[in-house]
Design a protein around this motif. Structure first.
Motif, PDB file in Angstrom:
ATOM      1  N   PRO A  41       0.394  -1.105   0.627  1.00 55.38           N
ATOM      2  CA  PRO A  41       0.025   0.235  -0.205  1.00 55.38           C
ATOM      3  C   PRO A  41       0.892   1.477   0.293  1.00 55.38           C
ATOM      4  O   PRO A  41       1.806   1.335   0.527  1.00 55.38           O
ATOM      5  N   LYS A  42       0.510   1.984  -0.556  1.00 55.50           N
ATOM      6  CA  LYS A  42       1.035   3.329  -0.659  1.00 55.50           C
ATOM      7  C   LYS A  42       0.455   4.734   0.173  1.00 55.50           C
ATOM      8  O   LYS A  42       0.543   5.682   0.014  1.00 55.50           O
ATOM      9  N   HIS A 331     -10.273  -1.158  -5.609  1.00 63.27           N
ATOM     10  CA  HIS A 331      -8.906  -1.029  -6.257  1.00 63.27           C
ATOM     11  C   HIS A 331      -8.939   0.360  -5.914  1.00 63.27           C
ATOM     12  O   HIS A 331      -9.464   1.309  -6.808  1.00 63.27           O
ATOM     13  N   LEU A 342      -3.640   1.101  -3.471  1.00 60.73           N
ATOM     14  CA  LEU A 342      -4.141   0.394  -2.472  1.00 60.73           C
ATOM     15  C   LEU A 342      -5.737  -0.557  -2.682  1.00 60.73           C
ATOM     16  O   LEU A 342      -5.817  -0.303  -3.945  1.00 60.73           O
ATOM     17  N   ARG A 343      -5.797  -2.016  -1.834  1.00 62.52           N
ATOM     18  CA  ARG A 343      -6.632  -2.580  -2.629  1.00 62.52           C
ATOM     19  C   ARG A 343      -7.250  -2.591  -0.748  1.00 62.52           C
ATOM     20  O   ARG A 343      -6.918  -3.608  -0.285  1.00 62.52           O
ATOM     21  N   PRO A 376     -10.228   6.309   2.873  1.00 62.87           N
ATOM     22  CA  PRO A 376      -8.462   6.343   2.706  1.00 62.87           C
ATOM     23  C   PRO A 376      -7.854   7.492   3.449  1.00 62.87           C
ATOM     24  O   PRO A 376      -8.480   8.638   3.767  1.00 62.87           O
TER      25      PRO A 376
END
Length: 378
Positions: A41-42, A331, A342-343, A376
């Motif tokens: 994940p970024k 997604h 991110l997922r 997020p």
């Protein structure tokens, strides 16, 4: 042509479409979905709440306000959930199975049943119902104390939200075969914007008269089925620009202030689009994701990382582009370049309809009736 003969002709064309789809389904095996890559994940993000809606037999579009999401089950339940925490604000019952999802302005909610009844609720309490002359699959639009309804025959009707009084009907000649998929119905300032086949039309919401019309897609093919190019929802508005997809034909944008098309690109696909100040986003029939420059329509980037994963329509949420897939994965993609950020999983069932944003919360609906809310973080 008599009414009975017209109905028979339309029914025959629908039967032809069904036979074509069945024939296609028995053809060559579909390509296998692209396996998901390992992802570091970024950005940070997490599930913040979940709600079980009930039966969802087909995509029912949700409506979102700044602090709530309004949604409905196929069996007729209508619910409002708080964006913060998922608390149930109210619930109601349309007293019938639904053919179209919910439209809401935050207080009034409207749905359409399979018996062609328009039902309006006030904070969950049934207010009135009205019989419609045609089938409806597009969620009604509730705005300006009116309820607007788009029929599959491309007719548009307006009702007073308080008492159900019919205000006007706009009926235009069209092709005998239309698409049984939610279309385009949205407000732009004091104009009602409607998808009429492959064209966007701007109507006076007080009288139903036509103000402007602009072509988004040019139908192609040798028969009625191949020439289906109806605009599919959701469409998206950014400033004066409204962008939409013509079924399996094109993606294009219209300047709603002047009522003129600004660009259109030939590209297949069956789901709606999203946009921000820079780009318009969408996935084609093979789930190749593309970003077109909002001004001019040139391709900015494409991504093939999620091919054949049966992607939902997209949502732009802050600095992320959001899609759901057939395995219930959500997604989050960098809108600048298409890179995965991110997922997050849901219940393993397909994400249906388009994700919506209520406040800082992103909400998705699965085929099993699971409502999942994510937040997020940068």
């Amino acid at each position: 042509m008599s009414r009975a003969l017209r109905c028979w002709a339309a029914a025959s064309l629908v039967l032809v479409l069904v036979l074509v789809l069945v024939a296609c389904s028995s053809g060559p095996e579909k390509p296998k979905p692209t396996p998901l890559e390992n992802l570091t994940p970024k950005v940070a993000g997490r599930q913040v709440w979940r709600h079980d809606l009930g039966t969802v037999r087909f995509p029912l579009r949700m409506a979102a306000t700044a602090d709530a999401v309004v949604l409905a089950s196929s069996d007729g339940g209508v619910f409002a959930l708080a964006a913060e925490g998922g608390r149930e604000l109210w619930r109601g019952d349309a007293n019938g199975k639904l053919s179209a999802g919910v439209g809401s302005d935050g207080r009034y909610a409207s749905v359409v049943t399979t018996d062609n009844e328009l039902v309006v609720l006030d904070a969950g309490k049934p207010l009135w119902r009205a019989r419609l002359p045609t089938r409806v699959v597009t969620p009604p639009l509730v705005a300006g104390e009116r309820v607007f309804v788009l029929g599959v025959d491309r007719s548009v009707q307006a009702f007073d939200v308080l008492d159900g009084r019919k205000l006007w009907v706009q009926q235009r000649a069209g092709d005998p075969l239309t698409l049984l998929q939610p279309g385009v119905l949205l407000p732009y300032k004091d104009t009602l914007v409607v998808g009429h086949g492959a064209r966007l039309a701007g109507l006076d919401p007080l009288r139903g008269t036509l103000r402007w019309e602009a072509t988004v897609a040019s139908p192609r093919g040798t028969n009625e089925v191949e020439r289906l190019a109806d605009l599919v929802g959701p469409a998206v508005r950014v400033g004066e620009t409204i962008c939409a997809r013509g079924f399996q034909v094109a993606v294009g944008c219209v300047n709603a202030e002047r009522g003129v098309a600004t660009w259109a690109k030939n590209v297949g696909g069956t789901t709606g689009v999203a946009a921000d100040e820079q780009f318009v986003y969408g996935a084609d029939a093979s789930d190749r994701i593309s970003a077109w420059k909002r001004v001019g329509g040139d391709v900015a980037w494409t991504s093939e990382r999620l091919l054949y994963r049966n992607l939902s329509a997209p949502l732009v949420a802050g600095r992320a582009l959001v899609f759901g897939d057939f395995e219930g994965q959500v997604h989050f993609i960098d809108p600048e370049n298409g890179q995965a950020l991110l997922r997050l999983p849901t219940d393993g069932k397909a994400i249906i309809g388009a994700p919506v944003k209520a406040g800082d919360t992103i909400v998705v609906l699965t085929q099993a009736g699971g409502v999942f809310a994510f937040r997020p973080q940068p």
